[in-house]
Write a protein that holds these residues in place. Sequence first.
Motif, PDB file in Angstrom:
ATOM      1  N   LEU A 129      14.072 119.623 -55.207  1.00  0.00           N
ATOM      2  CA  LEU A 129      13.450 120.544 -56.160  1.00  0.00           C
ATOM      3  C   LEU A 129      12.115 121.041 -55.628  1.00  0.00           C
ATOM      4  O   LEU A 129      11.763 122.216 -55.773  1.00  0.00           O
ATOM      5  CB  LEU A 129      13.270 119.846 -57.523  1.00  0.00           C
ATOM      6  CG  LEU A 129      14.579 119.489 -58.233  1.00  0.00           C
ATOM      7  CD1 LEU A 129      14.292 118.779 -59.545  1.00  0.00           C
ATOM      8  CD2 LEU A 129      15.426 120.736 -58.481  1.00  0.00           C
ATOM      9  N   MET A 130      11.381 120.138 -54.976  1.00  0.00           N
ATOM     10  CA  MET A 130      10.106 120.517 -54.353  1.00  0.00           C
ATOM     11  C   MET A 130      10.330 121.624 -53.330  1.00  0.00           C
ATOM     12  O   MET A 130       9.601 122.613 -53.283  1.00  0.00           O
ATOM     13  CB  MET A 130       9.504 119.289 -53.668  1.00  0.00           C
ATOM     14  CG  MET A 130       8.283 119.562 -52.860  1.00  0.00           C
ATOM     15  SD  MET A 130       6.809 119.334 -53.791  1.00  0.00           S
ATOM     16  CE  MET A 130       6.548 117.599 -53.521  1.00  0.00           C
ATOM     17  N   LEU A 131      11.370 121.451 -52.524  1.00  0.00           N
ATOM     18  CA  LEU A 131      11.694 122.451 -51.507  1.00  0.00           C
ATOM     19  C   LEU A 131      11.948 123.799 -52.168  1.00  0.00           C
ATOM     20  O   LEU A 131      11.424 124.832 -51.740  1.00  0.00           O
ATOM     21  CB  LEU A 131      12.922 121.986 -50.727  1.00  0.00           C
ATOM     22  CG  LEU A 131      13.410 122.885 -49.609  1.00  0.00           C
ATOM     23  CD1 LEU A 131      12.383 122.912 -48.497  1.00  0.00           C
ATOM     24  CD2 LEU A 131      14.745 122.393 -49.089  1.00  0.00           C
ATOM     25  N   TYR A 132      12.734 123.807 -53.247  1.00  0.00           N
ATOM     26  CA  TYR A 132      13.086 125.071 -53.891  1.00  0.00           C
ATOM     27  C   TYR A 132      11.943 125.661 -54.705  1.00  0.00           C
ATOM     28  O   TYR A 132      11.938 126.844 -55.010  1.00  0.00           O
ATOM     29  CB  TYR A 132      14.358 124.911 -54.730  1.00  0.00           C
ATOM     30  CG  TYR A 132      15.566 125.219 -53.876  1.00  0.00           C
ATOM     31  CD1 TYR A 132      16.033 126.515 -53.778  1.00  0.00           C
ATOM     32  CD2 TYR A 132      16.167 124.228 -53.115  1.00  0.00           C
ATOM     33  CE1 TYR A 132      17.088 126.830 -52.945  1.00  0.00           C
ATOM     34  CE2 TYR A 132      17.220 124.528 -52.288  1.00  0.00           C
ATOM     35  CZ  TYR A 132      17.692 125.831 -52.206  1.00  0.00           C
ATOM     36  OH  TYR A 132      18.724 126.133 -51.378  1.00  0.00           O
ATOM     37  N   TYR A 168       5.677 123.184 -48.537  1.00  0.00           N
ATOM     38  CA  TYR A 168       6.726 122.692 -49.439  1.00  0.00           C
ATOM     39  C   TYR A 168       7.909 122.145 -48.651  1.00  0.00           C
ATOM     40  O   TYR A 168       8.512 121.136 -49.017  1.00  0.00           O
ATOM     41  CB  TYR A 168       7.189 123.810 -50.379  1.00  0.00           C
ATOM     42  CG  TYR A 168       6.255 124.014 -51.535  1.00  0.00           C
ATOM     43  CD1 TYR A 168       6.239 123.115 -52.592  1.00  0.00           C
ATOM     44  CD2 TYR A 168       5.383 125.090 -51.570  1.00  0.00           C
ATOM     45  CE1 TYR A 168       5.368 123.290 -53.657  1.00  0.00           C
ATOM     46  CE2 TYR A 168       4.518 125.274 -52.626  1.00  0.00           C
ATOM     47  CZ  TYR A 168       4.517 124.365 -53.664  1.00  0.00           C
ATOM     48  OH  TYR A 168       3.658 124.533 -54.713  1.00  0.00           O
ATOM     49  N   TRP A 169       8.228 122.836 -47.583  1.00  0.00           N
ATOM     50  CA  TRP A 169       9.328 122.381 -46.720  1.00  0.00           C
ATOM     51  C   TRP A 169       9.026 120.972 -46.210  1.00  0.00           C
ATOM     52  O   TRP A 169       9.878 120.078 -46.280  1.00  0.00           O
ATOM     53  CB  TRP A 169       9.474 123.366 -45.556  1.00  0.00           C
ATOM     54  CG  TRP A 169      10.604 123.096 -44.614  1.00  0.00           C
ATOM     55  CD1 TRP A 169      11.902 123.490 -44.770  1.00  0.00           C
ATOM     56  CD2 TRP A 169      10.544 122.395 -43.366  1.00  0.00           C
ATOM     57  NE1 TRP A 169      12.652 123.068 -43.698  1.00  0.00           N
ATOM     58  CE2 TRP A 169      11.851 122.409 -42.825  1.00  0.00           C
ATOM     59  CE3 TRP A 169       9.529 121.758 -42.643  1.00  0.00           C
ATOM     60  CZ2 TRP A 169      12.169 121.804 -41.600  1.00  0.00           C
ATOM     61  CZ3 TRP A 169       9.840 121.169 -41.432  1.00  0.00           C
ATOM     62  CH2 TRP A 169      11.138 121.188 -40.919  1.00  0.00           C
ATOM     63  N   ILE A 170       7.781 120.745 -45.733  1.00  0.00           N
ATOM     64  CA  ILE A 170       7.401 119.444 -45.199  1.00  0.00           C
ATOM     65  C   ILE A 170       7.465 118.376 -46.287  1.00  0.00           C
ATOM     66  O   ILE A 170       8.078 117.314 -46.107  1.00  0.00           O
ATOM     67  CB  ILE A 170       5.984 119.499 -44.585  1.00  0.00           C
ATOM     68  CG1 ILE A 170       5.976 120.387 -43.348  1.00  0.00           C
ATOM     69  CG2 ILE A 170       5.490 118.097 -44.253  1.00  0.00           C
ATOM     70  CD1 ILE A 170       4.587 120.716 -42.844  1.00  0.00           C
ATOM     71  N   LEU A 171       6.840 118.669 -47.440  1.00  0.00           N
ATOM     72  CA  LEU A 171       6.801 117.653 -48.503  1.00  0.00           C
ATOM     73  C   LEU A 171       8.202 117.368 -49.045  1.00  0.00           C
ATOM     74  O   LEU A 171       8.551 116.210 -49.312  1.00  0.00           O
ATOM     75  CB  LEU A 171       5.868 118.114 -49.629  1.00  0.00           C
ATOM     76  CG  LEU A 171       4.395 118.160 -49.222  1.00  0.00           C
ATOM     77  CD1 LEU A 171       3.558 118.800 -50.317  1.00  0.00           C
ATOM     78  CD2 LEU A 171       3.880 116.757 -48.911  1.00  0.00           C
ATOM     79  N   GLY A 172       8.991 118.428 -49.196  1.00  0.00           N
ATOM     80  CA  GLY A 172      10.365 118.227 -49.663  1.00  0.00           C
ATOM     81  C   GLY A 172      11.142 117.341 -48.713  1.00  0.00           C
ATOM     82  O   GLY A 172      11.803 116.379 -49.122  1.00  0.00           O
ATOM     83  N   LEU A 173      11.039 117.627 -47.409  1.00  0.00           N
ATOM     84  CA  LEU A 173      11.788 116.836 -46.438  1.00  0.00           C
ATOM     85  C   LEU A 173      11.251 115.412 -46.345  1.00  0.00           C
ATOM     86  O   LEU A 173      12.020 114.475 -46.107  1.00  0.00           O
ATOM     87  CB  LEU A 173      11.746 117.485 -45.057  1.00  0.00           C
ATOM     88  CG  LEU A 173      12.558 118.761 -44.875  1.00  0.00           C
ATOM     89  CD1 LEU A 173      12.883 118.979 -43.414  1.00  0.00           C
ATOM     90  CD2 LEU A 173      13.842 118.751 -45.667  1.00  0.00           C
ATOM     91  N   LEU A 174       9.935 115.228 -46.531  1.00  0.00           N
ATOM     92  CA  LEU A 174       9.405 113.855 -46.526  1.00  0.00           C
ATOM     93  C   LEU A 174      10.039 113.055 -47.665  1.00  0.00           C
ATOM     94  O   LEU A 174      10.452 111.905 -47.473  1.00  0.00           O
ATOM     95  CB  LEU A 174       7.885 113.856 -46.673  1.00  0.00           C
ATOM     96  CG  LEU A 174       7.081 114.049 -45.380  1.00  0.00           C
ATOM     97  CD1 LEU A 174       5.600 114.164 -45.692  1.00  0.00           C
ATOM     98  CD2 LEU A 174       7.314 112.893 -44.414  1.00  0.00           C
ATOM     99  N   GLY A 175      10.119 113.676 -48.849  1.00  0.00           N
ATOM    100  CA  GLY A 175      10.761 112.990 -49.973  1.00  0.00           C
ATOM    101  C   GLY A 175      12.210 112.668 -49.671  1.00  0.00           C
ATOM    102  O   GLY A 175      12.666 111.529 -49.851  1.00  0.00           O
ATOM    103  N   ILE A 176      12.923 113.672 -49.165  1.00  0.00           N
ATOM    104  CA  ILE A 176      14.334 113.455 -48.838  1.00  0.00           C
ATOM    105  C   ILE A 176      14.457 112.385 -47.760  1.00  0.00           C
ATOM    106  O   ILE A 176      15.343 111.521 -47.814  1.00  0.00           O
ATOM    107  CB  ILE A 176      14.976 114.779 -48.382  1.00  0.00           C
ATOM    108  CG1 ILE A 176      14.990 115.776 -49.546  1.00  0.00           C
ATOM    109  CG2 ILE A 176      16.383 114.548 -47.871  1.00  0.00           C
ATOM    110  CD1 ILE A 176      15.246 117.207 -49.115  1.00  0.00           C
ATOM    111  N   GLY A 177      13.544 112.425 -46.781  1.00  0.00           N
ATOM    112  CA  GLY A 177      13.588 111.437 -45.696  1.00  0.00           C
ATOM    113  C   GLY A 177      13.400 110.024 -46.210  1.00  0.00           C
ATOM    114  O   GLY A 177      14.157 109.125 -45.852  1.00  0.00           O
ATOM    115  N   VAL A 178      12.404 109.831 -47.061  1.00  0.00           N
ATOM    116  CA  VAL A 178      12.155 108.492 -47.612  1.00  0.00           C
ATOM    117  C   VAL A 178      13.378 108.014 -48.412  1.00  0.00           C
ATOM    118  O   VAL A 178      13.853 106.886 -48.257  1.00  0.00           O
ATOM    119  CB  VAL A 178      10.891 108.499 -48.494  1.00  0.00           C
ATOM    120  CG1 VAL A 178      10.767 107.209 -49.278  1.00  0.00           C
ATOM    121  CG2 VAL A 178       9.656 108.715 -47.640  1.00  0.00           C
TER     122      VAL A 178
END
Lengths: 560, 185
Positions: A129-132, A168-178
């Motif tokens: 959702l962060m990414l979008y 947003y891309w970075i933060l979204g992927l960090l969340g998904i990564g974790v």
Amino acid sequence: MKQAAIPDTLGGESFEEEAREGWLSWVSSVDHKKLGIMYLLGSFFFFLVGGILALLMRVQLAAPNNHFLSPQVYNQFFTMHGTTMVFLVLVPMLVGFATYMVPLMIGARDMAFPRLNALSFWVQIFGGLMLYFSFATSGVNGGAPAVGWFSYAPLSETAYSYGPGVNYWILGLLGIGVGTITAGINLIATIICLRAPGMSIRRVPLFVWMTMITAFLIVVVMPILNAGLVMLLIDRLLNAHFFRADSGGSAVLWQHVFWAFGHPEVYIMILPAFGIISEVIPVFSGKPIYGYDFVAASTLAIAFLSLAVWAHHMFAVGLGHAFDLFFAISSFAIAVPTGVKIFNWTATLYQGRIRFTTSMLFALGFLLMFTIGGLSGVAFAAVPIDWQMTDSYFVVAHIHYVLFGGTMFALFAGVYYWFPKISGRMLNERWGKVHFWLTLIGFNLTFMIQHVLGMLGMPRRVFTYPALPGWAEMNMASTIGAFVLAFSVLIFMVNIAISLRSGAVAGDNPWDAWTLEWATTSPPPPENFTHGVPPIRGRRPLWDLAHPDRTDEMMMKLVK
Amino acid sequence: MPDKTKLGVGLFLLSEAIFFLILLLAYVYFHSVPSDGPSAANSLNPMRTLVFSICLFLSSATIHLAGRSFRQGERRGVSLWLMLTVALGGIFMFGQAREYLGLFAHGVTVSTNLFGCTFFTLTGFHGLHVLFGLGGLGALLGVAMSGRLGQVKPSGFEAVTMYWHFVDAVWVVIFGVVYLWPRLS
């Protein structure tokens, strides 16, 4: 039957929720089955979103010099399409199947860490959702990230992407990564610690094997991406210099870090698909898998090799002859264990009593489509071919043959195979077959022609193209294919909706399958196996149970 | 079969180790590029940092002793050794904060040059991990002080211990590469 066969897996956490009802019972659930379903639904939602982005791009590309989408919007769409399909569709869909099936397949009551399981899921959803949310950022520099799914520096640095999209891309992927890493840890701990008595590691279903090796890859390579992401974020927010060549940094370092993660990620997206295929093909061939050990061992080989092939994405950088040679050889080598598997599956089909169910059709479609994708892939290991083809539609065609023709076909095979277990009802086979053939036709119409476009020199990631001879027709064909593919997804959704209401009741084991998930009711009760796990004396416990006169164990002795 | 908590924490630490490895590789990669301005050789004081580092290294021993007391059921010993561990970790954090303030005063920040950005990223993430570990240790200490140690599972205690040893081990590598390496050449 051993009543005490279920190890203590829960710590009493999972059953508290039974008092809750409605949506709260889902949101607050720590049950692996509910979380598995939520993974599947969540990733399917993102599949539709990513698919719509793809359709809009194909409309833009349907005719030369088209102005349906502006270049800026087109850039945002292909970035979001790629990011979505990789991080929010394929990986979580495979993790979703694993979350649902692995505890059942090994005779456990739940995952090793049920609460962590819920955390993994929700962190990934909020990451998505962060990414979008980036689409909602306004202003001249606003909007979603527009730097491609691998965010090459320096394009992704503030000098060229001033808006907040990349943040947003970075933060979204960090969340998904974790979330993905914790899911991987959970799956490994489940498979290693919670197998039912008798379920030795050499007896677990191949889907479980593939999931475990994938989970190891996740734990090892996702932190590489996370490290790259935090460096990029520090560059962007704190004005640091990691990837900024103008102040001494190195844009090539980003490529190394990203692909050291990115190529194993490709195997994270394909190995569990191999696992699904290794379940579906034997059951519908009426034969045990040919060469279980080879399938498992070749997967290990792929996992190790996948850590040493990343720079074949970077042949065009000019890293030097010795460097190119090493990665060319390792990339050729990784095709070998992959080829071993194709032979395993083919040998399993050989002289089998094949039932052409929809699930089996998708599995056979996988074999053909993935082989095409594999062949175009191994071509890239040859450095001169890569130099010629890189950044063209040939690459686009290749990756879609591997990830759609491969992983998505396997996922559809898995849906048709396991839907009865998850829902208690059969998916309609007639609609299923219409779905399969439309998918196969639409998919090949869309992407086969892109090989040719790539060889003719059409670059990827460019929002339009001149009216060169044949390009308009080929692109139009590709766009028509994309709409056929989209229509097939609609039919799939209708089939799901109808079958959920009025599909034939499945019963415990509608396919005469052999693995433990079919030993319990459909859908399984909250604690999975109310009457205990059947005795496990081989790789096919339900076969042994149904044929006490010729169990796998006896047949092995006979052979010897 | 292995304990699932220990296995889970072990895998988590494996992923953490790789995260730090990449940050360290970035440091080493840029360290080999000669540049003007602040560098490890002209801005860091290895002797002063060594003093604080020894505190962190010692804290690995104290948490080990806390674990031994825990297994032997000596509540007072657990509290004592945990308190000492927290204190040692706190001294390390104090040392790192002083070092950072000193560097800031000389105009060395994350945006100064490649040394600044790689140094602060690497040691900063380590510092965050120490802080997080202090939180975990503090929670254990609170439980021990309030006399509810019996509710702590042995594997839970072991998990905090493993994490703390890991944070310590990462610093051994960072200290070697960041502080000692430039002195050797």
